[in-house]
Design an enzyme around this catalytic site. Sequence first.
Site, PDB file in Angstrom:
ATOM      1  N   ASP A   1      19.606  22.637  -9.828  1.00 31.02           N
ATOM      2  CA  ASP A   1      20.530  21.597  -9.373  1.00 31.02           C
ATOM      3  C   ASP A   1      21.903  22.217  -9.052  1.00 31.02           C
ATOM      4  OD1 ASP A   1      21.299  18.515  -9.408  1.00 31.02           O
ATOM      5  OD2 ASP A   1      22.820  19.561 -10.587  1.00 31.02           O
TER       6      ASP A   1
ATOM      7  N   VAL B   1      27.653  16.590  -4.228  1.00 24.53           N
ATOM      8  CA  VAL B   1      28.182  17.679  -5.063  1.00 24.53           C
ATOM      9  C   VAL B   1      29.220  17.118  -6.032  1.00 24.53           C
ATOM     10  CG1 VAL B   1      29.368  19.900  -5.080  1.00 24.53           C
ATOM     11  CG2 VAL B   1      27.794  19.345  -3.213  1.00 24.53           C
TER      12      VAL B   1
ATOM     13  N   GLU C   1      17.028  13.964 -17.135  1.00 26.71           N
ATOM     14  CA  GLU C   1      15.770  13.367 -16.682  1.00 26.71           C
ATOM     15  C   GLU C   1      14.669  13.657 -17.707  1.00 26.71           C
ATOM     16  OE1 GLU C   1      15.316  12.131 -13.415  1.00 26.71           O
ATOM     17  OE2 GLU C   1      17.406  12.439 -12.885  1.00 26.71           O
TER      18      GLU C   1
ATOM     19  N   LYS D   1      23.945  22.621  -5.267  1.00 30.96           N
ATOM     20  CA  LYS D   1      25.344  22.213  -5.071  1.00 30.96           C
ATOM     21  C   LYS D   1      26.188  23.406  -4.628  1.00 30.96           C
ATOM     22  CE  LYS D   1      24.982  18.551  -8.533  1.00 30.96           C
ATOM     23  NZ  LYS D   1      25.146  18.279  -9.965  1.00 30.96           N
TER      24      LYS D   1
ATOM     25  N   LYS E   1      21.638  16.078  -2.833  1.00 31.39           N
ATOM     26  CA  LYS E   1      21.910  17.527  -2.681  1.00 31.39           C
ATOM     27  C   LYS E   1      20.669  18.291  -2.267  1.00 31.39           C
ATOM     28  CE  LYS E   1      21.670  16.265  -6.662  1.00 31.39           C
ATOM     29  NZ  LYS E   1      22.004  15.728  -7.972  1.00 31.39           N
TER      30      LYS E   1
HETATM   31  N1  LIG Z   1      22.526   9.348 -10.735  1.00 30.89           N
HETATM   32  C1  LIG Z   1      23.551  10.144 -10.558  1.00 30.89           C
HETATM   33  O1  LIG Z   1      24.429  10.262 -11.413  1.00 30.89           O
HETATM   34  C2  LIG Z   1      23.684  10.911  -9.272  1.00 30.89           C
HETATM   35  C3  LIG Z   1      24.839  11.689  -9.068  1.00 30.89           C
HETATM   36  C4  LIG Z   1      24.985  12.376  -7.859  1.00 30.89           C
HETATM   37  C5  LIG Z   1      23.986  12.309  -6.912  1.00 30.89           C
HETATM   38  N2  LIG Z   1      22.869  11.556  -7.171  1.00 30.89           N
HETATM   39  C6  LIG Z   1      21.839  11.506  -6.132  1.00 30.89           C
HETATM   40  O2  LIG Z   1      21.740  10.163  -5.667  1.00 30.89           O
HETATM   41  C7  LIG Z   1      20.389   9.905  -5.271  1.00 30.89           C
HETATM   42  C8  LIG Z   1      19.887   8.678  -6.017  1.00 30.89           C
HETATM   43  O3  LIG Z   1      19.958   8.925  -7.403  1.00 30.89           O
HETATM   44  P1  LIG Z   1      19.738   7.759  -8.480  1.00 30.89           P
HETATM   45  O4  LIG Z   1      20.144   8.323  -9.785  1.00 30.89           O
HETATM   46  O5  LIG Z   1      20.328   6.495  -7.986  1.00 30.89           O
HETATM   47  O6  LIG Z   1      18.138   7.644  -8.436  1.00 30.89           O
HETATM   48  P2  LIG Z   1      17.227   6.465  -9.030  1.00 30.89           P
HETATM   49  O7  LIG Z   1      17.989   5.684 -10.038  1.00 30.89           O
HETATM   50  O8  LIG Z   1      15.937   7.089  -9.402  1.00 30.89           O
HETATM   51  O9  LIG Z   1      17.016   5.507  -7.751  1.00 30.89           O
HETATM   52  C9  LIG Z   1      16.191   5.861  -6.693  1.00 30.89           C
HETATM   53  C10 LIG Z   1      15.966   4.614  -5.837  1.00 30.89           C
HETATM   54  O10 LIG Z   1      15.137   4.980  -4.733  1.00 30.89           O
HETATM   55  C11 LIG Z   1      14.056   4.045  -4.636  1.00 30.89           C
HETATM   56  N3  LIG Z   1      12.891   4.745  -4.093  1.00 30.89           N
HETATM   57  C12 LIG Z   1      12.221   5.794  -4.634  1.00 30.89           C
HETATM   58  N4  LIG Z   1      11.201   6.168  -3.821  1.00 30.89           N
HETATM   59  C13 LIG Z   1      11.234   5.318  -2.769  1.00 30.89           C
HETATM   60  C14 LIG Z   1      10.436   5.160  -1.608  1.00 30.89           C
HETATM   61  N5  LIG Z   1       9.389   5.962  -1.369  1.00 30.89           N
HETATM   62  N6  LIG Z   1      10.778   4.180  -0.743  1.00 30.89           N
HETATM   63  C15 LIG Z   1      11.830   3.356  -0.977  1.00 30.89           C
HETATM   64  N7  LIG Z   1      12.614   3.451  -2.064  1.00 30.89           N
HETATM   65  C16 LIG Z   1      12.321   4.426  -2.945  1.00 30.89           C
HETATM   66  C17 LIG Z   1      13.814   3.562  -6.041  1.00 30.89           C
HETATM   67  O11 LIG Z   1      13.161   2.295  -5.975  1.00 30.89           O
HETATM   68  P3  LIG Z   1      12.813   1.431  -7.300  1.00 30.89           P
HETATM   69  O12 LIG Z   1      14.156   1.122  -7.939  1.00 30.89           O
HETATM   70  O13 LIG Z   1      12.165   0.190  -6.781  1.00 30.89           O
HETATM   71  O14 LIG Z   1      11.947   2.290  -8.161  1.00 30.89           O
HETATM   72  C18 LIG Z   1      15.255   3.483  -6.577  1.00 30.89           C
HETATM   73  O15 LIG Z   1      15.834   2.257  -6.230  1.00 30.89           O
HETATM   74  C19 LIG Z   1      19.611  11.192  -5.562  1.00 30.89           C
HETATM   75  O16 LIG Z   1      19.566  11.978  -4.397  1.00 30.89           O
HETATM   76  C20 LIG Z   1      20.459  11.887  -6.609  1.00 30.89           C
HETATM   77  O17 LIG Z   1      20.306  13.290  -6.618  1.00 30.89           O
HETATM   78  C21 LIG Z   1      22.703  10.872  -8.315  1.00 30.89           C
END
Ligand SMILES: NC(=O)c1ccc[n+]([C@@H]2O[C@H](COP(=O)([O-])OP(=O)(O)OC[C@H]3O[C@@H](n4cnc5c(N)ncnc54)[C@H](OP(=O)(O)O)[C@@H]3O)[C@@H](O)[C@H]2O)c1
Length: 342
Positions: free
Chosen positions: A198, A129, A187, A202, A102
């Site tokens: 956040d 969103v 977080e 959205k 987002k």
């Molecule tokens: N989690 C939710 O419930 C949720 C819901 C809706 C939307 N989102 C969105 O989805 C996206 C991902 O969220 P998430 O919760 O999956 O995040 P996350 O668990 O923190 O995962 C982020 C991933 O990106 C990788 N990464 C970070 N920096 C990097 C870089 N410079 N180069 C390459 N890889 C990199 C990390 O690698 P490593 O694993 O090796 O550290 C990890 O695998 C975000 O935009 C978030 O806002 C999340």
Amino acid sequence: MRIGLAGLGNVGAGVVRLLHANRDLLKARGVSLTVVAASARNRDKERSCDVSDIEWEDDPRALASRRDVEAVVELIGGAEGAALDVAAETLKHGKHLVTANKDLIAAHGVEMARIAEESGVQLSFEAAVCGGIPVLKTLREGLAGNRIDEIRGILNGTCNFILTRMGSDGADFATALAEAQEHGFAEADPSADIDGRDSANKLAILSAIAFGIVPDVSAISVQGIRKVTLNDIRSAAQRGGAIKLIGHARRVDRSIMQRVKPIFIPFDQMLAGVGGVINAVEISGDFMGDLMLQGAGAGGDATASAVVADLIDIARGLRCPSFGRPAASLVSLTPAQRANVG
Ligand SMILES: NC(=O)c1ccc[n+]([C@@H]2O[C@H](COP(=O)([O-])OP(=O)(O)OC[C@H]3O[C@@H](n4cnc5c(N)ncnc54)[C@H](OP(=O)(O)O)[C@@H]3O)[C@@H](O)[C@H]2O)c1
């Protein structure tokens, strides 16, 4: 369709798990999606999904230039840095881009949509969103014939969890926040959630699709839940309602009112009964009338559901302007068109 996956965290691993678990189901629906390559920060990290048949790229931007990748999924996060680099590289190579980000879409979505349109590829961001809730598809496609007059919803599960705990168990704000962090709903730095940013990102995306305006968080009046006290919650209950952090956008004459604010919702309104980490959005269309969508607004599995739905549309050849109309036709609100939020 062959996919490059940037990010293997909560959502990225969820996408890999879903595609493994439901491969036969998707095949029966005429869709074949394969993650051919992935990238994350740490190659040696234990993943909560099977990555044995997925090739590795140290640099996520390399996914975009691979000849065997037709669509890239950006699941890194953040409005700038690696996420923006991957997105830009993908569109530059004329490939489809799906993201759950987002921050990225609120900041750069219009420019990215313009490039995607020029290149004849799809930019999709349903998961950005309300996680798994298909709210953008509903607005953009299901309600495409309506003038949208109002959107109102609980757009942040962390805040809703905290307010629900304060209401049902009498926990104070700090205790409820600590509990949200223990459960992994918040977080380590929860400020983007609890200060309303956040929800504002959205709401900016929802408003863009609903009203044809450029997403602009600076046009949104934002107040988070930091200052909500147990007393506020108790006196709301005595007055027959709950306090909810509500993202609200509404047409007011020729202006648009946009606000994120903790407000009193009477118990007889459906939003008051939406508890815990659940999200819900009410939409009013001129011919449809009112509808409400409710469900998991976050979590790896639910969010992966929305990401994969976007991929399925692309694999089926369905194309839709990312914001429901050509990006160049989105208008920027002038200060005079920002309705007083009161
Ligand atoms: N989690 C939710 O419930 C949720 C819901 C809706 C939307 N989102 C969105 O989805 C996206 C991902 O969220 P998430 O919760 O999956 O995040 P996350 O668990 O923190 O995962 C982020 C991933 O990106 C990788 N990464 C970070 N920096 C990097 C870089 N410079 N180069 C390459 N890889 C990199 C990390 O690698 P490593 O694993 O090796 O550290 C990890 O695998 C975000 O935009 C978030 O806002 C999340």
